[in-house]
Design an enzyme around this catalytic site. Structure first.
Site, PDB file in Angstrom:
ATOM      1  N   PRO A 289      39.587  36.541  51.484  1.00  0.00           N
ATOM      2  CA  PRO A 289      38.672  35.384  51.520  1.00  0.00           C
ATOM      3  C   PRO A 289      39.243  34.235  50.688  1.00  0.00           C
ATOM      4  CG  PRO A 289      37.809  37.089  50.073  1.00  0.00           C
ATOM      5  CD  PRO A 289      39.029  37.667  50.714  1.00  0.00           C
TER       6      PRO A 289
ATOM      7  N   ASP B 185      42.678  34.053  46.459  1.00  0.00           N
ATOM      8  CA  ASP B 185      41.979  35.200  47.034  1.00  0.00           C
ATOM      9  C   ASP B 185      40.764  35.490  46.154  1.00  0.00           C
ATOM     10  OD1 ASP B 185      41.083  37.642  47.954  1.00  0.00           O
ATOM     11  OD2 ASP B 185      43.061  38.589  48.018  1.00  0.00           O
ATOM     12  N   HIS B 186      39.570  35.357  46.743  1.00  0.00           N
ATOM     13  CA  HIS B 186      38.346  35.488  45.940  1.00  0.00           C
ATOM     14  C   HIS B 186      38.056  36.929  45.537  1.00  0.00           C
ATOM     15  CE1 HIS B 186      34.826  34.000  44.083  1.00  0.00           C
ATOM     16  NE2 HIS B 186      34.547  33.029  44.941  1.00  0.00           N
ATOM     17  N   ARG B 187      38.764  37.900  46.102  1.00  0.00           N
ATOM     18  CA  ARG B 187      38.493  39.290  45.731  1.00  0.00           C
ATOM     19  C   ARG B 187      38.900  39.596  44.295  1.00  0.00           C
ATOM     20  NH1 ARG B 187      41.529  42.243  50.569  1.00  0.00           N
ATOM     21  NH2 ARG B 187      43.044  40.654  49.919  1.00  0.00           N
TER      22      ARG B 187
END
Length: 440
Positions: A240, A412-414
């Protein structure tokens, strides 16, 4: 004992590799750890080393041959071992009885061919050495048959090449011993005006030919292009992305570059300074120096950054390691070396792995700003635009002209939250505004 040197699995993305060239000749004595051949994958060139002291008895494949992983490419003898031991292995490849017990079981070409005897790729005779016997399959129930029901023999390399080219082995005339189909036969059939097409399985529809729109020219995908497309698609699908943009005034950075280049034999670029600043920011904001895995967020103590290079072979990202401990000129020299070898296809596989961040710069093409796709499994990529003269307000509130670069950070939002990414970008801005900190 005499043994085969097999094509190693030099890349996780490949089940075959091209033997770029031999670094030794048949009959040469080598020591443990010596490189004896160079192997080319889709993304890099890797040296093959021997584990123990050995004598090169015979070279089984030519430079430029594509060899499946696990296939024998040479026969090695222990120092002082009789040449007859090596000849027995070569005879074994041809299906003839071995003159002496084999040093190891005959190597399998692939799992689905485990019941077949090993067939060598087309051998080449070395100077003053007997040519290795051309292999003949033994008890090959899966061998293709012609229209009359006769079994057709083909080398592993020929079978693989025919499959990739969509050719039917049953329609190819073999010129090897006993009518065996060899590499040259497949190449000849592939270049013929009307190459025989492989018959499609009855249960599967025939694949459609490449169709070009009217007036267009279709260029088949290379393996590297397919890998690039697959990885970027995977990244956009699974990671994401979120994006942070910021305008950075770079007047002080440009002035430092000019000062460094005055007395240095190595010409430092603006991109070198950004890479150094990004590495320092990773050390100062360690929460950004991470990658995402299915089981954990993995953190790193060193700043390892990949540099996007649009090489002649395609997009590659060599990784420069431990940047926080490198001098600016040393970093610049390493980046130039990596870019040069990327264009020559001489990067090692290990150089294309690792890193937590990538940096891509299109400023030299006049691009003001752009967003980049993260290189998995890394957590971010910094896209750098061109330095342009703009109207800016200085610290005294006065309007003046300044050099400004727009950067875009894809994250990367993770593994990384927005606040962490914002802190990192703010630290980068501080370093660019006061670039002497980069050198400390």
């Amino acid at each position: 004992m005499a043994r085969f040197l097999k094509m190693p699995g030099v890349s996780a993305d490949s089940d075959a590799a091209v033997l770029e060239g031999w670094l030794v000749e048949a009959g040469a004595s080598v020591t443990a750890g010596a490189a004896i051949a160079s192997v080319e994958t889709e993304k890099a060139v890797v040296d093959i080393e021997v584990d123990d002291d050995a004598v090169i008895h015979a070279l089984l494949v030519e430079s430029g041959d594509t060899v499946p992983v696990g296939d024998p490419i040479a026969v090695l003898l222990a120092p002082g071992e009789a040449a007859s031991e090596g000849e027995s292995l070569i005879a074994q490849l041809g299906g003839a009885p071995a003159a002496a017990p084999a040093a190891e079981p005959a190597p399998s070409i692939a799992q689905e061919e485990a019941k077949e005897a090993v067939e060598a790729a087309e051998p080449v005779a070395a100077p003053a050495q007997p040519a290795p016997t051309t292999p003949e399959p033994v008890a090959a129930p899966a061998a293709p048959t012609g229209g009359s029901g006769e079994r057709r023999f083909a080398s592993p390399l020929a079978r693989r090449m025919a499959k990739e080219a969509g050719l039917d082995l049953a329609a190819i005339q073999g010129t090897g011993p006993g009518g065996r189909i060899v590499r040259a036969d497949v190449e000849s059939a592939a270049s013929a005006p009307e190459a025989p097409a492989a018959a499609a399985p009855a249960a599967a529809p025939a694949s459609a030919p490449v169709v070009s729109p009217a007036g267009g020219t279709a260029t088949p995908h290379t393996k590297l292009r397919r890998i690039i497309a697959s990885r970027l698609q995977q990244s956009k699908r699974e990671a994401p992305h979120f994006y942070l943009r910021r305008d950075l005034r770079v007047d002080a950075l440009l002035a430092l570059r000019a000062q460094v280049n005055e007395g240095s034999a190595v010409r430092v670029s603006v991109n070198d300074l950004f890479v150094k600043a990004a590495a320092r920011a990773l050390v100062d904001v360690p929460e950004m120096n991470v990658i995402w895995t299915d089981d954990a967020v993995v953190s790193y103590a060193t700043a390892d950054i990949s540099i996007a290079v649009a090489s002649d072979r395609g997009l590659v990202t060599p990784t420069i390691r431990g940047i926080e401990s490198l001098s600016l000129t040393s970093l610049s020299a390493q980046i130039k070396d990596a870019v040069g070898r990327a264009n020559e296809g001489r990067l090692q596989q290990a150089e294309l792995e690792g890193g937590t961040m990538s940096i891509t710069n299109l400023g030299m093409f006049g691009v003001d700003e752009f967003s980049a796709i993260i290189n998995p499994p890394q957590a971010s990529i910094l896209a750098i635009g061109a330095a342009t003269r703009r109207a800016v307000v200085n610290d005294e509130g006065e309007l003046e002209a300044g050099s400004v670069v727009t950067v875009t950070l894809s994250v990367d939002h993770r593994p990384v939250d927005g606040v962490v990414a914002a802190r990192w970008l703010d630290r980068l801005a501080q370093l660019v505004a006061s670039p002497m900190q980069i050198l400390l």
